[in-house]
Every structure is written in C-alpha cells, then in structure tokens.
Write a protein that holds these residues in place. Structure first.
Motif, mmCIF file in Angstrom:
data_model
loop_
_atom_site.group_PDB
_atom_site.id
_atom_site.type_symbol
_atom_site.label_atom_id
_atom_site.label_comp_id
_atom_site.label_asym_id
_atom_site.label_seq_id
_atom_site.Cartn_x
_atom_site.Cartn_y
_atom_site.Cartn_z
ATOM 1 N N GLU A 50 0.820 -1.219 0.000
ATOM 2 C CA GLU A 50 0.000 0.000 0.000
ATOM 3 C C GLU A 50 0.849 1.262 0.000
ATOM 4 O O GLU A 50 0.452 2.285 -0.583
ATOM 5 C CB GLU A 50 -0.943 0.014 1.211
ATOM 6 N N ASN A 51 2.007 1.213 0.645
ATOM 7 C CA ASN A 51 2.858 2.400 0.767
ATOM 8 C C ASN A 51 3.946 2.463 -0.301
ATOM 9 O O ASN A 51 4.819 3.340 -0.252
ATOM 10 C CB ASN A 51 3.518 2.429 2.153
ATOM 11 N N ALA A 52 3.914 1.551 -1.251
ATOM 12 C CA ALA A 52 4.999 1.487 -2.235
ATOM 13 C C ALA A 52 5.111 2.770 -3.054
ATOM 14 O O ALA A 52 6.221 3.215 -3.377
ATOM 15 C CB ALA A 52 4.791 0.291 -3.157
ATOM 16 N N GLU A 53 3.975 3.383 -3.381
ATOM 17 C CA GLU A 53 4.012 4.615 -4.167
ATOM 18 C C GLU A 53 4.798 5.713 -3.459
ATOM 19 O O GLU A 53 5.515 6.490 -4.086
ATOM 20 C CB GLU A 53 2.587 5.096 -4.449
ATOM 21 N N ALA A 54 4.655 5.780 -2.144
ATOM 22 C CA ALA A 54 5.350 6.814 -1.372
ATOM 23 C C ALA A 54 6.840 6.510 -1.214
ATOM 24 O O ALA A 54 7.625 7.411 -0.890
ATOM 25 C CB ALA A 54 4.695 6.959 -0.005
ATOM 26 N N LEU A 55 7.227 5.269 -1.456
ATOM 27 C CA LEU A 55 8.606 4.848 -1.233
ATOM 28 C C LEU A 55 9.342 4.539 -2.529
ATOM 29 O O LEU A 55 10.476 4.074 -2.506
ATOM 30 C CB LEU A 55 8.618 3.587 -0.349
ATOM 31 N N ALA A 80 20.248 -5.047 -4.258
ATOM 32 C CA ALA A 80 19.423 -4.394 -3.237
ATOM 33 C C ALA A 80 18.042 -4.109 -3.800
ATOM 34 O O ALA A 80 17.909 -3.597 -4.916
ATOM 35 C CB ALA A 80 20.086 -3.099 -2.769
ATOM 36 N N GLY A 81 16.998 -4.414 -3.026
ATOM 37 C CA GLY A 81 15.633 -4.362 -3.525
ATOM 38 C C GLY A 81 14.875 -3.105 -3.149
ATOM 39 O O GLY A 81 15.072 -2.524 -2.076
ATOM 40 N N ALA A 82 13.967 -2.693 -4.049
ATOM 41 C CA ALA A 82 13.132 -1.512 -3.817
ATOM 42 C C ALA A 82 11.953 -1.554 -4.786
ATOM 43 O O ALA A 82 12.028 -2.201 -5.836
ATOM 44 C CB ALA A 82 13.929 -0.230 -4.034
ATOM 45 N N PRO A 83 10.861 -0.838 -4.469
ATOM 46 C CA PRO A 83 9.844 -0.608 -5.491
ATOM 47 C C PRO A 83 10.421 0.369 -6.514
ATOM 48 O O PRO A 83 10.897 1.441 -6.145
ATOM 49 C CB PRO A 83 8.677 0.006 -4.709
#
Length: 245
Positions: A50-55, A80-83
C-alpha cells in the motif's frame, strides 16, 4: 569466489536507516572478501504494498549513489531491492550494482496474490551477470514458487541462482524444498537471502541459505540473527561461514 547473503531486519519505510544497514553489511562482506552481496526482497524499504508509491525509486535514483560508490571501491556486486518505477509502471525490483559503475534492474516476474493490485510484473528486465566464469541469474520471492522461473534460468546456462525473498515461518519449508529441488534438478548453485525481522506487520523466517549444484545444503542462518551467510567456492566444493551483525 565468495558470495554473501545478507539477512536483515528492515525498519518499515525508513529508507535512510535501511540504507545505512546496507552500507555496514556491504563493508562487512567486503572485509570478508565477498565478490557479491544479495539482500532480501524490497530490502531498502522493507516489504510494502500500500505504501509502495510513497517509497518508490526511479531507475537512476540518487539514493543508490553511495551503493554504487561502495561497489566500485570494494569491487563487489550489490543486489538491493526496492519498489522501482520504470516509465509509468511500478515493479517489485532490485538494483544490480556492479563494480564497473553500471546498474541493471531485475523485476519480479511472478507476483503473489494481492501484489498485482499495486505492482506490475514483467519478463523484460532479466539481466544476467558473470563473475569468474560463473553465470548468475536472479529471482525475487514468488518467482521461486513457479518452476518455470528456474527452468528458464537453467536454459540460459545459469551456474548461480540468487533468490531475494520475504518468506514467513509458514512459507519457509516450501522455499527450502523448492530451492533444493531446483539446485539438484538444474545443477545450479542457489543462494537465498531472507529477512529475519518483521516486515509489513508480519514475521520473517530468516534461515538464509545456500545449496550447491548437487542440491546439498552447504550453509544456513537461523531464524533471528542479522548478518551474513558467506559461501566460498574452493575447487568444485563450497564452504560456508556465518558472520553475525
């Protein structure tokens, strides 16, 4: 060749703190001679939907600049992982940062139920790496639930299959069973990195591990420690050690 699986306890949505943890573990891996370090799924942000857009990160995000510096300085590949947003799509992705100052992106190909409400999937971002004549392929979490994924890796002559995951205590037995089977069936060495702390309000199972290409479990961490699982190739064999952090 020395490979490192980083087992971390992410702080939810705290990118600065999580990056600092990455920096410290990368330096520790380099001190132990590692050629590559792999972090768990969405390691920089912690697992988020749900918070992926902000991150979200961009392809050339300035926040990975220091990771690039550490890669060059220490001659180490960093996963290293990230949205990650590519064009207009949001992916569960990982940055593959190489000592030649290049950055590739791998995107998760097979999503868990519910992830497709927030993320896209793609087969278009599937880089391979070669270190000391060893071909390396990548996977993120639910990718390993689909036998097609390691099968495709094997068709690309993969020697080392690296899975960055977020598996719970309930899910980890299946992960162990599947990864052991893939290693034996496809004659690939398999390195798996998992969280050891809570993420997304759920417990992680830890137990980061390595199987050789005969399907033998060479080394594993426990379910609670943070640190590194180091595996070193010596001839045709591998040896492991754990460095707690």
């Amino acid at each position: 060749m020395i490979l490192a699986a980083a087992q971390t306890k992410p702080k939810r949505g705290d990118i600065s703190s999580n990056l600092l943890n990455h920096y410290n573990l990368i330096e520790l891996a380099a001190q132990n001679g590692a050629n590559l370090i792999a972090f768990p799924e969405l390691s920089i942000t912690g697992y988020e939907r749900e918070n992926a857009e902000a991150l979200v990160f961009t392809e050339d995000d300035y926040r990975i600049d220091h990771l690039k510096e550490l890669s060059v300085r220490n001659n180490i590949v960093i996963i290293a992982g990230a949205p990650i947003r590519i064009d207009s799509k949001l992916f569960i992705g990982e940055f593959i940062i190489a000592p030649d100052d290049s950055v590739s992106i791998y995107t998760k190909q097979f999503l868990h139920e519910g992830e497709d409400d927030f993320f896209d999937s793609s087969f278009d971002y599937n880089p391979m790496l070669t270190i000391e004549d060893q071909n390396i392929s990548f996977a993120i979490c639910a990718d390993i639930d689909n036998p097609l994924h390691p099968e495709n890796a094997a068709k690309n002559d993969t020697d080392i299959y690296i899975a960055s995951i977020f598996f719970s205590p309930n899910g980890i037995p299946n992960a162990y069973r599947d990864l052991q089977n893939y290693a034996e069936k496809h004659k690939m060495n398999v390195l798996m990195s998992n969280f050891s702390g809570e993420s997304w309000g759920s417990p992680s199972a830890g137990q980061s591990a390595f199987w050789n290409n005969k399907g033998e479990l060479v080394g594993q961490m426990n379910d609670s420690d943070s640190g590194l699982l180091l595996v070193e190739k010596k001839g045709n064999d591998w040896e492991s050690q754990i460095v707690k952090f």
